[in-house]
Design a protein around this motif. Structure first.
Motif, PDB file in Angstrom:
ATOM      1  N   GLN A  58       0.818  -1.212   0.000  1.00 52.61           N
ATOM      2  CA  GLN A  58       0.000   0.000   0.000  1.00 52.61           C
ATOM      3  C   GLN A  58       0.854   1.266   0.000  1.00 52.61           C
ATOM      4  O   GLN A  58       0.414   2.301  -0.492  1.00 52.61           O
ATOM      5  CB  GLN A  58      -0.968   0.000   1.183  1.00 52.61           C
ATOM      6  N   ASN A  59       2.085   1.186   0.519  1.00 45.09           N
ATOM      7  CA  ASN A  59       2.978   2.350   0.442  1.00 45.09           C
ATOM      8  C   ASN A  59       3.362   2.628  -1.004  1.00 45.09           C
ATOM      9  O   ASN A  59       3.399   3.782  -1.432  1.00 45.09           O
ATOM     10  CB  ASN A  59       4.223   2.134   1.304  1.00 45.09           C
ATOM     11  N   ALA A  60       3.632   1.575  -1.782  1.00 49.81           N
ATOM     12  CA  ALA A  60       3.957   1.750  -3.197  1.00 49.81           C
ATOM     13  C   ALA A  60       2.746   2.280  -3.961  1.00 49.81           C
ATOM     14  O   ALA A  60       2.887   3.115  -4.856  1.00 49.81           O
ATOM     15  CB  ALA A  60       4.437   0.430  -3.804  1.00 49.81           C
ATOM     16  N   MET A  61       1.562   1.803  -3.596  1.00 52.54           N
ATOM     17  CA  MET A  61       0.342   2.320  -4.235  1.00 52.54           C
ATOM     18  C   MET A  61       0.225   3.822  -4.005  1.00 52.54           C
ATOM     19  O   MET A  61      -0.078   4.571  -4.925  1.00 52.54           O
ATOM     20  CB  MET A  61      -0.915   1.651  -3.655  1.00 52.54           C
ATOM     21  N   ARG A  62       0.457   4.230  -2.764  1.00 54.21           N
ATOM     22  CA  ARG A  62       0.343   5.651  -2.425  1.00 54.21           C
ATOM     23  C   ARG A  62       1.365   6.468  -3.210  1.00 54.21           C
ATOM     24  O   ARG A  62       1.065   7.559  -3.685  1.00 54.21           O
ATOM     25  CB  ARG A  62       0.517   5.843  -0.916  1.00 54.21           C
ATOM     26  N   GLU A  63       2.578   5.924  -3.385  1.00 57.70           N
ATOM     27  CA  GLU A  63       3.599   6.606  -4.189  1.00 57.70           C
ATOM     28  C   GLU A  63       3.153   6.745  -5.640  1.00 57.70           C
ATOM     29  O   GLU A  63       3.530   7.693  -6.324  1.00 57.70           O
ATOM     30  CB  GLU A  63       4.926   5.861  -4.101  1.00 57.70           C
ATOM     31  N   ASP A  64       2.331   5.789  -6.102  1.00 58.07           N
ATOM     32  CA  ASP A  64       1.775   5.846  -7.461  1.00 58.07           C
ATOM     33  C   ASP A  64       0.498   6.685  -7.528  1.00 58.07           C
ATOM     34  O   ASP A  64      -0.154   6.746  -8.566  1.00 58.07           O
ATOM     35  CB  ASP A  64       1.472   4.434  -7.975  1.00 58.07           C
ATOM     36  N   GLY A  65       0.121   7.286  -6.407  1.00 59.42           N
ATOM     37  CA  GLY A  65      -1.043   8.167  -6.393  1.00 59.42           C
ATOM     38  C   GLY A  65      -2.371   7.479  -6.192  1.00 59.42           C
ATOM     39  O   GLY A  65      -3.415   8.046  -6.503  1.00 59.42           O
ATOM     40  N   LEU A  66      -2.366   6.233  -5.671  1.00 63.10           N
ATOM     41  CA  LEU A  66      -3.608   5.487  -5.447  1.00 63.10           C
ATOM     42  C   LEU A  66      -3.697   5.006  -4.011  1.00 63.10           C
ATOM     43  O   LEU A  66      -2.689   4.649  -3.403  1.00 63.10           O
ATOM     44  CB  LEU A  66      -3.677   4.256  -6.361  1.00 63.10           C
ATOM     45  N   VAL A  67      -4.910   4.993  -3.490  1.00 63.93           N
ATOM     46  CA  VAL A  67      -5.165   4.411  -2.173  1.00 63.93           C
ATOM     47  C   VAL A  67      -6.493   3.665  -2.214  1.00 63.93           C
ATOM     48  O   VAL A  67      -7.351   3.946  -3.045  1.00 63.93           O
ATOM     49  CB  VAL A  67      -5.202   5.478  -1.048  1.00 63.93           C
ATOM     50  N   PHE A  68      -6.629   2.706  -1.301  1.00 65.43           N
ATOM     51  CA  PHE A  68      -7.913   2.027  -1.126  1.00 65.43           C
ATOM     52  C   PHE A  68      -8.800   2.885  -0.241  1.00 65.43           C
ATOM     53  O   PHE A  68      -8.329   3.539   0.685  1.00 65.43           O
ATOM     54  CB  PHE A  68      -7.732   0.668  -0.443  1.00 65.43           C
ATOM     55  N   ALA A  69     -10.095   2.850  -0.516  1.00 68.69           N
ATOM     56  CA  ALA A  69     -11.066   3.540   0.336  1.00 68.69           C
ATOM     57  C   ALA A  69     -12.296   2.651   0.491  1.00 68.69           C
ATOM     58  O   ALA A  69     -12.699   1.963  -0.455  1.00 68.69           O
ATOM     59  CB  ALA A  69     -11.466   4.878  -0.289  1.00 68.69           C
ATOM     60  N   VAL A  70     -12.870   2.670   1.664  1.00 71.77           N
ATOM     61  CA  VAL A  70     -14.117   1.945   1.889  1.00 71.77           C
ATOM     62  C   VAL A  70     -15.249   2.779   1.309  1.00 71.77           C
ATOM     63  O   VAL A  70     -15.414   3.949   1.650  1.00 71.77           O
ATOM     64  CB  VAL A  70     -14.350   1.675   3.390  1.00 71.77           C
ATOM     65  N   ARG A  71     -16.004   2.184   0.426  1.00 69.05           N
ATOM     66  CA  ARG A  71     -17.126   2.863  -0.228  1.00 69.05           C
ATOM     67  C   ARG A  71     -18.439   2.573   0.484  1.00 69.05           C
ATOM     68  O   ARG A  71     -19.316   3.402   0.588  1.00 69.05           O
ATOM     69  CB  ARG A  71     -17.196   2.409  -1.688  1.00 69.05           C
ATOM     70  N   ARG A  72     -18.554   1.318   0.980  1.00 69.82           N
ATOM     71  CA  ARG A  72     -19.823   0.907   1.580  1.00 69.82           C
ATOM     72  C   ARG A  72     -19.570  -0.223   2.579  1.00 69.82           C
ATOM     73  O   ARG A  72     -18.728  -1.083   2.341  1.00 69.82           O
ATOM     74  CB  ARG A  72     -20.764   0.425   0.487  1.00 69.82           C
ATOM     75  N   VAL A  73     -20.308  -0.202   3.668  1.00 68.32           N
ATOM     76  CA  VAL A  73     -20.290  -1.294   4.645  1.00 68.32           C
ATOM     77  C   VAL A  73     -21.731  -1.630   5.001  1.00 68.32           C
ATOM     78  O   VAL A  73     -22.498  -0.750   5.384  1.00 68.32           O
ATOM     79  CB  VAL A  73     -19.529  -0.907   5.937  1.00 68.32           C
ATOM     80  N   GLU A  74     -22.081  -2.894   4.841  1.00 67.47           N
ATOM     81  CA  GLU A  74     -23.361  -3.414   5.309  1.00 67.47           C
ATOM     82  C   GLU A  74     -23.033  -4.322   6.479  1.00 67.47           C
ATOM     83  O   GLU A  74     -22.341  -5.317   6.298  1.00 67.47           O
ATOM     84  CB  GLU A  74     -24.064  -4.219   4.221  1.00 67.47           C
ATOM     85  N   ALA A  75     -23.487  -3.967   7.680  1.00 67.56           N
ATOM     86  CA  ALA A  75     -23.072  -4.691   8.872  1.00 67.56           C
ATOM     87  C   ALA A  75     -24.259  -5.240   9.645  1.00 67.56           C
ATOM     88  O   ALA A  75     -25.307  -4.602   9.736  1.00 67.56           O
ATOM     89  CB  ALA A  75     -22.259  -3.771   9.774  1.00 67.56           C
ATOM     90  N   ASP A  76     -24.060  -6.427  10.217  1.00 72.23           N
ATOM     91  CA  ASP A  76     -25.041  -7.047  11.100  1.00 72.23           C
ATOM     92  C   ASP A  76     -24.340  -7.462  12.384  1.00 72.23           C
ATOM     93  O   ASP A  76     -23.337  -8.189  12.358  1.00 72.23           O
ATOM     94  CB  ASP A  76     -25.662  -8.294  10.452  1.00 72.23           C
ATOM     95  N   TYR A  77     -24.876  -6.982  13.490  1.00 68.55           N
ATOM     96  CA  TYR A  77     -24.373  -7.328  14.814  1.00 68.55           C
ATOM     97  C   TYR A  77     -25.231  -8.473  15.330  1.00 68.55           C
ATOM     98  O   TYR A  77     -26.428  -8.318  15.525  1.00 68.55           O
ATOM     99  CB  TYR A  77     -24.460  -6.116  15.743  1.00 68.55           C
ATOM    100  N   LEU A  78     -24.621  -9.627  15.535  1.00 70.30           N
ATOM    101  CA  LEU A  78     -25.380 -10.829  15.846  1.00 70.30           C
ATOM    102  C   LEU A  78     -25.333 -11.217  17.319  1.00 70.30           C
ATOM    103  O   LEU A  78     -26.302 -11.747  17.854  1.00 70.30           O
ATOM    104  CB  LEU A  78     -24.868 -11.991  14.993  1.00 70.30           C
ATOM    105  N   SER A  79     -24.192 -10.984  17.961  1.00 75.16           N
ATOM    106  CA  SER A  79     -24.032 -11.349  19.360  1.00 75.16           C
ATOM    107  C   SER A  79     -22.870 -10.549  19.934  1.00 75.16           C
ATOM    108  O   SER A  79     -22.059 -10.002  19.178  1.00 75.16           O
ATOM    109  CB  SER A  79     -23.760 -12.856  19.486  1.00 75.16           C
TER     110      SER A  79
END
Length: 127
Positions: free
Chosen positions: A43-64
């Protein structure tokens, strides 16, 4: 499937000794970061290339609930890969019991914040 161990620390819990709900998001984030490293994405090399990961969406269920000092495991598996996004299922478990489930959509963005395609080498690594 990637497995990542988690120990519940006192700081993770509320006054009742139960894991505070937002901490499950922290747990799955740590597991994703570990998974990315394990499959060989720098991910450091990605950032040097001008790209990063980002969370776009989270669907979550809390079960216990999880409690102080328990040993948990986060299981991460890829559900879908397209040119622009990566969809993952992440499950927090205590033994075989599912405590939390999430469907997480990850995208790439440029250093200017614009959407970007997932690089081909990354798409190959996550298949």
């Amino acid at each position: 499937m990637h497995r990542f161990p988690i120990r519940v620390y006192y700081e993770d819990t509320d006054m009742a000794g139960i894991v505070y709900y937002a901490n499950y998001l922290r747990y799955i984030e740590r597991a994703r970061s570990d998974w990315v490293r394990d499959i060989g994405i720098d991910q450091n090399a990605m950032r040097e290339d001008g790209l990063v990961f980002a969370v776009r969406r989270v669907e979550a269920d809390y079960l216990s609930s999880a409690r102080f000092d328990e040993e948990l495991q986060v299981e991460t598996s890829v559900q879908q890969v397209t040119g622009a996004r990566l969809v993952m299922e992440q499950v927090v478990k205590r033994g075989e019991q599912r405590l939390f489930e999430a469907l997480v959509t990850i995208v790439c963005v440029s250093d200017t914040g614009q959407p970007a395609r997932l690089p081909a080498n990354i798409r190959r690594l996550v298949h």
